[in-house]
Design a protein around this motif. Structure first.
Motif, PDB file in Angstrom:
ATOM      1  N   LEU A 209       0.856  -1.069  -0.105  1.00  0.00           N
ATOM      2  CA  LEU A 209       0.035  -0.042  -0.020  1.00  0.00           C
ATOM      3  C   LEU A 209       0.988   1.235  -0.030  1.00  0.00           C
ATOM      4  O   LEU A 209       1.863   1.429   0.804  1.00  0.00           O
ATOM      5  CB  LEU A 209      -0.750  -0.111   1.220  1.00  0.00           C
ATOM      6  N   VAL A 210       0.461   2.114  -0.960  1.00  0.00           N
ATOM      7  CA  VAL A 210       1.073   3.524  -0.854  1.00  0.00           C
ATOM      8  C   VAL A 210       0.223   4.576  -0.745  1.00  0.00           C
ATOM      9  O   VAL A 210      -0.959   4.604  -1.162  1.00  0.00           O
ATOM     10  CB  VAL A 210       1.906   3.935  -2.201  1.00  0.00           C
ATOM     11  N   VAL A 211       0.230   5.387   0.474  1.00  0.00           N
ATOM     12  CA  VAL A 211      -0.413   6.569   0.524  1.00  0.00           C
ATOM     13  C   VAL A 211       0.215   7.606   0.037  1.00  0.00           C
ATOM     14  O   VAL A 211       1.479   8.049   0.453  1.00  0.00           O
ATOM     15  CB  VAL A 211      -0.830   6.711   2.045  1.00  0.00           C
ATOM     16  N   ASP A 212      -0.269   8.371  -1.163  1.00  0.00           N
ATOM     17  CA  ASP A 212       0.477   9.139  -2.129  1.00  0.00           C
ATOM     18  C   ASP A 212      -0.048  10.668  -1.663  1.00  0.00           C
ATOM     19  O   ASP A 212      -1.029  10.895  -2.127  1.00  0.00           O
ATOM     20  CB  ASP A 212       0.291   8.797  -3.298  1.00  0.00           C
ATOM     21  N   GLN A 213       0.829  11.469  -1.299  1.00  0.00           N
ATOM     22  CA  GLN A 213       0.373  12.900  -1.309  1.00  0.00           C
ATOM     23  C   GLN A 213       1.107  13.877  -2.123  1.00  0.00           C
ATOM     24  O   GLN A 213       0.969  14.812  -2.123  1.00  0.00           O
ATOM     25  CB  GLN A 213       0.718  13.505   0.416  1.00  0.00           C
ATOM     26  N   VAL A 214       1.973  12.993  -2.920  1.00  0.00           N
ATOM     27  CA  VAL A 214       2.939  13.920  -3.799  1.00  0.00           C
ATOM     28  C   VAL A 214       2.618  13.872  -5.263  1.00  0.00           C
ATOM     29  O   VAL A 214       2.540  14.971  -5.997  1.00  0.00           O
ATOM     30  CB  VAL A 214       4.368  13.470  -3.681  1.00  0.00           C
ATOM     31  N   SER A 215       2.175  12.709  -5.736  1.00  0.00           N
ATOM     32  CA  SER A 215       1.298  12.469  -7.152  1.00  0.00           C
ATOM     33  C   SER A 215       2.560  12.877  -7.948  1.00  0.00           C
ATOM     34  O   SER A 215       3.554  11.779  -8.405  1.00  0.00           O
ATOM     35  CB  SER A 215       0.367  13.332  -7.291  1.00  0.00           C
ATOM     36  N   ALA A 216       2.266  13.699  -9.046  1.00  0.00           N
ATOM     37  CA  ALA A 216       2.853  13.701 -10.292  1.00  0.00           C
ATOM     38  C   ALA A 216       4.444  13.449 -10.303  1.00  0.00           C
ATOM     39  O   ALA A 216       5.343  13.076 -11.116  1.00  0.00           O
ATOM     40  CB  ALA A 216       2.299  15.042 -10.834  1.00  0.00           C
ATOM     41  N   ALA A 217       5.118  14.307  -9.294  1.00  0.00           N
ATOM     42  CA  ALA A 217       6.560  14.329  -9.185  1.00  0.00           C
ATOM     43  C   ALA A 217       7.074  12.868  -8.884  1.00  0.00           C
ATOM     44  O   ALA A 217       8.569  12.703  -9.166  1.00  0.00           O
ATOM     45  CB  ALA A 217       7.074  15.193  -8.158  1.00  0.00           C
ATOM     46  N   THR A 218       6.316  11.849  -8.096  1.00  0.00           N
ATOM     47  CA  THR A 218       6.918  10.604  -7.677  1.00  0.00           C
ATOM     48  C   THR A 218       6.139   9.358  -8.450  1.00  0.00           C
ATOM     49  O   THR A 218       6.567   8.234  -7.892  1.00  0.00           O
ATOM     50  CB  THR A 218       7.037  10.898  -6.415  1.00  0.00           C
ATOM     51  N   ILE A 219       5.089   9.747  -8.991  1.00  0.00           N
ATOM     52  CA  ILE A 219       4.334   8.351  -9.281  1.00  0.00           C
ATOM     53  C   ILE A 219       4.891   7.274 -10.003  1.00  0.00           C
ATOM     54  O   ILE A 219       4.612   6.163  -9.588  1.00  0.00           O
ATOM     55  CB  ILE A 219       2.914   8.921 -10.163  1.00  0.00           C
TER      56      ILE A 219
END
Length: 323
Positions: A209-219
């Motif tokens: 599981l990844v809880v992603d608060q960064v999105s575009a820069a790290t996806i």
């Protein structure tokens, strides 16, 4: 009452009427309000559904004493100490839907501490449990873990039995503190190929599981670090709303990519979010299992300065307004 209001000239402290109470609402004498990243968009005049635009009172999270309740409210009464989410938090009085009001745990929490928890607990229970479907023993990674909600996400994952908790931050000082809040491994996502650290820590599998608060820069790198049949829950977009997305990698690893927001949820959906959060976490909340560091407290009159402090992105934990 005094409130921080969005105007054409920025956020200004103004005298405005106390909001009118609805039948299923609670009026709270606000003692402290927590700042959240979403506030920056509202302050800049970016409308989000019903929020945003000139005349909007800032803020979505607060704690204080119940001043009055609507005719349909039975779970709290005037004088109760509560913490809430709801619009118009940067003010001396604010309204909350009755389903988004919870008691301040009886453990001598300060108003400032109480004002930091509501949004983080509800948002991250929703991300980790409801949408992330965490199973005890699984590895979890929180991207952007040094924010208030990120720190709580790691604590929730650890409390619910995650086998390995990984937090990320590009700031060395903040990264060094992630272990205080549940991280078994802290990763710097500004380092090229950082997913290799995650793969090494998980025996080559990647996190479930990844809880992603960064999105575009790290996806794309995040997908490399996600296990086959893993889940990525997109909570925030601190690294950009738009960017390159490796669709073949997504398909190859058969990742479930789940987007969440409160902007398109009904009143009933948000009430259910709070209900299941309390079902799963409230005993631990009352026992003091979750905490957030307070970076700085500003008086309400300095709400514009508090927002600038958040915008500078040099804080660790929560920024709070005392009213």
């Amino acid at each position: 009452m005094q409130a921080a209001v969005v105007t054409e000239n920025g956020v200004v402290i103004k005298t405005v009427p106390i909001p009118a109470l609805g039948a299923e609402q609670v009026l709270v004498r606000v003692r402290a309000a927590g700042l959240n990243r979403a506030d920056l968009g509202v302050a800049a005049g970016h409308a989000h559904g019903a929020m945003g635009g000139a005349g909007t009172i800032m803020g979505i999270e607060f704690a204080g004493e119940v001043a009055a309740v609507g005719a349909g409210v039975t779970q709290v009464k005037p004088g109760d100490r509560v913490m809430c989410s709801g619009a118009g938090a940067y003010a001396e009085y604010a309204l909350a839907d009755m389903g988004r009001v919870v008691p301040v745990p009886d453990r001598n929490l300060s108003w400032e501490q109480a004002a930091t928890l509501t949004v983080a607990l509800s948002t991250m229970h929703d991300a980790v449990v409801t949408n992330g479907r965490l199973v005890a023993g699984e590895a979890v990674m929180v991207l952007g873990a040094s924010s208030g909600v990120g720190l709580v996400a790691m604590q929730i994952a650890k409390h619910l039995g995650a086998g390995l908790v990984i937090g990320t931050s590009t700031n060395a000082e903040r990264r060094a503190r992630l272990k205080e809040f549940g991280a078994d491994l802290a990763v710097d996502t500004s380092v090229e190929g950082w997913s290799k650290q995650v793969l090494e820590a998980t025996g080559g599998k990647g996190v479930a599981l990844v809880v992603d608060q960064v999105s575009a820069a790290t996806i794309n790198e995040a997908m490399l670090a996600t296990a086959i049949l893993g889940r990525i829950v997109n909570v925030g977009r601190l690294g950009g709303n738009k960017g390159s997305f490796n669709f073949d990698l997504h398909a190859t690893r058969r990742i479930a990519y789940i987007g969440v927001t409160h902007r398109t949820r009904s009143v009933e959906e948000v009430r259910e979010e709070f209900r299941v959060m309390r079902r799963d976490l409230w005993d631990a909340v009352e026992a003091g299992a979750f905490s957030l560091p307070i970076d700085k407290v500003f008086p309400l009159a300095q709400a514009p300065e508090a927002l600038e402090h958040m915008k500078a992105n040099q804080h660790f934990g929560k920024i709070v307004l005392a009213t």
